[in-house]
Design a protein around this motif. Structure first.
Motif, short mmCIF file in Angstrom:
data_model
loop_
_atom_site.label_atom_id
_atom_site.label_comp_id
_atom_site.label_asym_id
_atom_site.label_seq_id
_atom_site.Cartn_x
_atom_site.Cartn_y
_atom_site.Cartn_z
N ASP A 92 0.81 -1.11 -0.15
CA ASP A 92 -0.26 0.37 -0.16
C ASP A 92 0.99 1.00 0.07
N PRO A 93 1.15 2.11 -0.71
CA PRO A 93 1.63 3.28 -1.45
C PRO A 93 1.49 3.98 0.00
N ALA A 94 0.29 4.42 0.13
CA ALA A 94 -0.08 5.31 1.14
C ALA A 94 0.91 5.03 2.90
N THR A 95 0.87 3.92 3.20
CA THR A 95 1.11 2.95 4.09
C THR A 95 2.20 2.33 4.49
N GLU A 96 3.18 1.90 3.35
CA GLU A 96 4.25 0.67 3.24
C GLU A 96 5.40 1.83 2.04
N PRO A 97 6.30 1.68 2.13
CA PRO A 97 7.22 1.57 2.03
C PRO A 97 7.84 1.22 0.14
N ALA A 98 7.96 1.40 -0.97
CA ALA A 98 8.37 0.58 -1.72
C ALA A 98 9.76 -0.09 -1.77
N ARG A 99 10.23 -1.44 -2.07
CA ARG A 99 10.90 -2.13 -1.63
C ARG A 99 12.64 -1.91 -3.27
N ILE A 100 13.63 -1.71 -2.24
CA ILE A 100 14.66 -1.49 -3.83
C ILE A 100 15.29 -2.90 -3.30
N ARG A 101 15.79 -3.31 -4.25
CA ARG A 101 15.61 -5.23 -4.84
C ARG A 101 17.14 -5.41 -5.56
N ALA A 102 18.20 -5.55 -5.66
CA ALA A 102 19.12 -6.71 -6.83
C ALA A 102 19.35 -5.78 -7.08
N CYS A 122 14.34 4.47 -9.50
CA CYS A 122 13.59 3.54 -9.36
C CYS A 122 12.68 4.29 -8.04
N THR A 123 14.21 5.96 -7.66
CA THR A 123 12.71 6.34 -6.87
C THR A 123 11.78 7.20 -8.05
N ASP A 124 12.49 7.62 -8.78
CA ASP A 124 11.14 8.38 -9.49
C ASP A 124 9.91 6.99 -9.67
N ALA A 125 10.05 5.63 -10.07
CA ALA A 125 9.34 5.61 -10.88
C ALA A 125 8.23 4.90 -9.37
N ALA A 126 9.14 4.84 -8.41
CA ALA A 126 7.88 4.65 -6.52
C ALA A 126 7.31 6.12 -7.10
N ARG A 127 8.25 6.86 -6.86
CA ARG A 127 7.77 8.44 -6.41
C ARG A 127 5.55 8.68 -7.37
N ALA A 128 5.99 8.47 -8.72
CA ALA A 128 4.86 8.39 -9.44
C ALA A 128 4.02 7.20 -9.10
N GLU A 129 4.42 6.21 -8.68
CA GLU A 129 3.16 5.61 -7.84
C GLU A 129 2.08 6.03 -6.63
N GLY A 130 3.06 6.88 -6.18
CA GLY A 130 1.80 6.99 -4.89
C GLY A 130 2.99 7.06 -3.83
N PHE A 131 4.36 6.15 -3.44
CA PHE A 131 5.34 5.43 -2.46
C PHE A 131 5.97 7.03 -2.07
N THR A 132 6.34 7.12 -0.88
CA THR A 132 6.62 7.82 -0.15
C THR A 132 7.83 7.83 0.79
N ARG A 133 8.50 6.27 0.60
CA ARG A 133 9.08 6.31 1.35
C ARG A 133 9.65 4.22 0.47
N LEU A 134 10.97 4.52 0.57
CA LEU A 134 11.83 2.63 -0.36
C LEU A 134 12.22 2.31 1.43
N ALA A 135 12.28 1.59 1.06
CA ALA A 135 12.81 0.44 2.32
C ALA A 135 13.73 -0.62 1.22
N LEU A 136 14.89 -1.03 1.86
CA LEU A 136 16.11 -2.17 1.30
C LEU A 136 16.52 -3.21 2.58
N MET A 137 17.24 -4.04 2.41
CA MET A 137 17.68 -5.22 3.36
C MET A 137 18.62 -5.08 2.24
#
Length: 180
Positions: A92-102, A122-137
């Motif tokens: 859910d872009p409103a409450t969860e961060p998009a994930r950076i991967r691989a 990645c940041t630009d694309a996730a922002r365009a889909e409404g995400f406000t945060r990124l997370a990664l492992m």
């Protein structure tokens, strides 16, 4: 010749896996044991096909060779070897961060801004889909890159591989309001 950034296609999967394995085998020994490095080379370097199918994985190509790759995901899976049951759930872009991967860069192409360009895409694309945060492992070799891109450490982590080996990692996050 300048690298060209493009979305990955299924035909890139073997080259991406080969690049990932070479990167792990070169970088991980400075941070991990031989057993950990071998496990990581086997389990975190296979490209998750959902990233390609979702149109969220990028490659830098030079003369037909992939020299860097990485992507983001709108799904719950945090890293390639993870086996959490909710891996395919859409975030859910409103409450969860998009994930950076691989993220992987061929050793002779490091320090040229390729990973930063992928992270920016990645940041630009996730922002365009409404995400406000990124997370990664992050694996330990990747932590300096992610810190330089504005990620902060959330917590140390232990990454269980399917073969029972555990790798040290770092959970990281950042806002995507602006790109450093």
């Amino acid at each position: 010749m300048e690298p060209v950034l493009r979305l990955a296609v299924r035909a890139d999967s073997a080259a991406v896996a080969e690049l990932g394995r070479a990167s792990v085998l070169e970088l991980f020994p400075a941070f991990h044991s031989a057993v950990e490095t071998a496990s990581a080379a086997e389990h975190i370097t296979t490209l998750d096909p959902a990233l390609i199918d979702d149109g969220t994985y990028y490659v830098h190509e030079v003369n037909g060779e992939i020299v860097a790759c990485g992507g983001w995901s709108r799904r719950n899976k945090l890293f390639n070897a993870s086996t959490a049951g909710a891996d395919d759930r859409l975030l859910d872009p409103a409450t969860e961060p998009a994930r950076i991967r691989a993220m992987f860069v061929r050793s002779d192409w490091t320090r040229r801004g390729l990973a930063r360009a992928i992270l920016t895409a990645c940041t630009d694309a996730a922002r365009a889909e409404g995400f406000t945060r990124l997370a990664l492992m992050a694996t330990l070799p990747g932590v300096p890159l992610y810190k330089a891109f504005g990620f902060t450490e959330v917590a140390p982590a232990e990454l269980p591989m399917p073969d029972g080996v555990t790798l040290a990692g770092v959970a990281m996050e950042r806002s995507i309001e602006e790109t450093p």
